[in-house]
Design a protein around this motif. Structure first.
Motif, mmCIF file in Angstrom:
data_model
loop_
_atom_site.group_PDB
_atom_site.id
_atom_site.type_symbol
_atom_site.label_atom_id
_atom_site.label_comp_id
_atom_site.label_asym_id
_atom_site.label_seq_id
_atom_site.Cartn_x
_atom_site.Cartn_y
_atom_site.Cartn_z
ATOM 1 N N UNK A 108 0.817 -1.214 0.000
ATOM 2 C CA UNK A 108 0.000 0.000 0.000
ATOM 3 C C UNK A 108 0.846 1.258 0.000
ATOM 4 N N UNK A 109 0.151 2.396 0.050
ATOM 5 C CA UNK A 109 0.845 3.683 0.034
ATOM 6 C C UNK A 109 1.014 4.245 1.435
ATOM 7 N N UNK A 110 0.879 3.392 2.459
ATOM 8 C CA UNK A 110 1.013 3.880 3.830
ATOM 9 C C UNK A 110 2.483 4.159 4.149
ATOM 10 N N UNK A 111 2.664 4.839 5.292
ATOM 11 C CA UNK A 111 4.031 5.176 5.709
ATOM 12 C C UNK A 111 4.839 3.918 6.049
ATOM 13 N N UNK A 112 4.138 2.816 6.329
ATOM 14 C CA UNK A 112 4.843 1.572 6.664
ATOM 15 C C UNK A 112 5.693 1.086 5.494
#
Lengths: 87, 143
Positions: free
Chosen positions: A15-19
């Protein structure tokens, strides 16, 4: 070889999350290990591990600081300069 | 060991060792060090580079070896091993499409693996050169 490669025909879902930024860590580890392997005279486990950890930590800290500075610049441009120019 | 002229020589004096070390390093990551008898360094480099490359393929699939749309990335990837050329031939038809973040991360991992191997190839060739050239001659050149 083909049956080995057959396991690598579908990409992961990322995904595009900060993770997703954590994907930097294994790569940083590889860079630290290989770079130190080319630099040290004789590879002995303990000193080599120490050198690698030191370089790994240096890269991570520097990138974190660079990220913070870029965030600050982005905030200043958005909230201060952008407000002055009224866009 | 000293030569009659008074210059020290290393045990090997074959310049082809430089070429062999570089080629071995390209064929198998760390192979250059293995040729030079540095097995521990060869093992560390080989395992690290192969894990990085395979992790890149795992994240982005073999579609990240893109010979058509990403030629500069491919040039870096191919430094890992000639086996990348075979994978490139498989993906040339475009039957393994990959987009977005997995494409980026996979491409970065595989390309960095190739560039790290290039660093090791140059380093192994340099170490072979240091062995091949008489020590006195090397010191005179480095001045």
């Amino acid at each position: 070889m083909w049956w080995i490669l057959a396991g690598f025909t579908q990409p992961l879902q990322i995904g595009l999350s900060a993770w997703a930024l954590l994907w930097m860590l294994p790569l940083t580890g590889s860079i630290a290990i290989v770079y130190k392997a080319t630099k040290v005279g004789d590879i002995r486990p303990r000193p080599f591990f120490k050198e690698v950890v030191l370089l790994f930590a240096s890269i991570v800290v520097f990138m974190a600081v660079a990220g913070l500075v870029l965030c600050c610049i982005s905030w200043v441009v958005d909230n201060k300069i952008g407000g002055l120019m009224a866009y | 060991m000293a030569s009659p002229a008074g210059k020290k020589h290393t045990s090997r004096s074959d310049p082809t060792l430089v070429v062999i070390a570089a080629l071995a390093g390209w064929l198998i990551p760390g192979g250059g060090y293995w040729v030079l008898g540095d097995g521990r360094r060869a093992t560390v480099v080989c395992i690290t580079i192969l894990i990085t490359f395979v992790l890149g393929l795992y994240v982005g699939s073999i579609g990240v070896i893109d010979t058509q749309q990403a030629r500069y990335w491919y040039a870096a990837q191919v430094m890992t091993s000639p086996a990348v050329i075979l994978i490139g031939n498989m993906t040339r038809s475009g039957q393994f499409p990959v987009y977005g973040r997995p494409y980026e991360i996979g491409q970065i991992y595989t390309s960095i693996a190739g560039l790290l191997n290039l660093l090791c190839i140059i380093n192994a060739a340099y170490r072979a050169y240091r062995r091949a050239v008489p020590i006195g001659q090397f010191e005179a050149r480095s001045d």
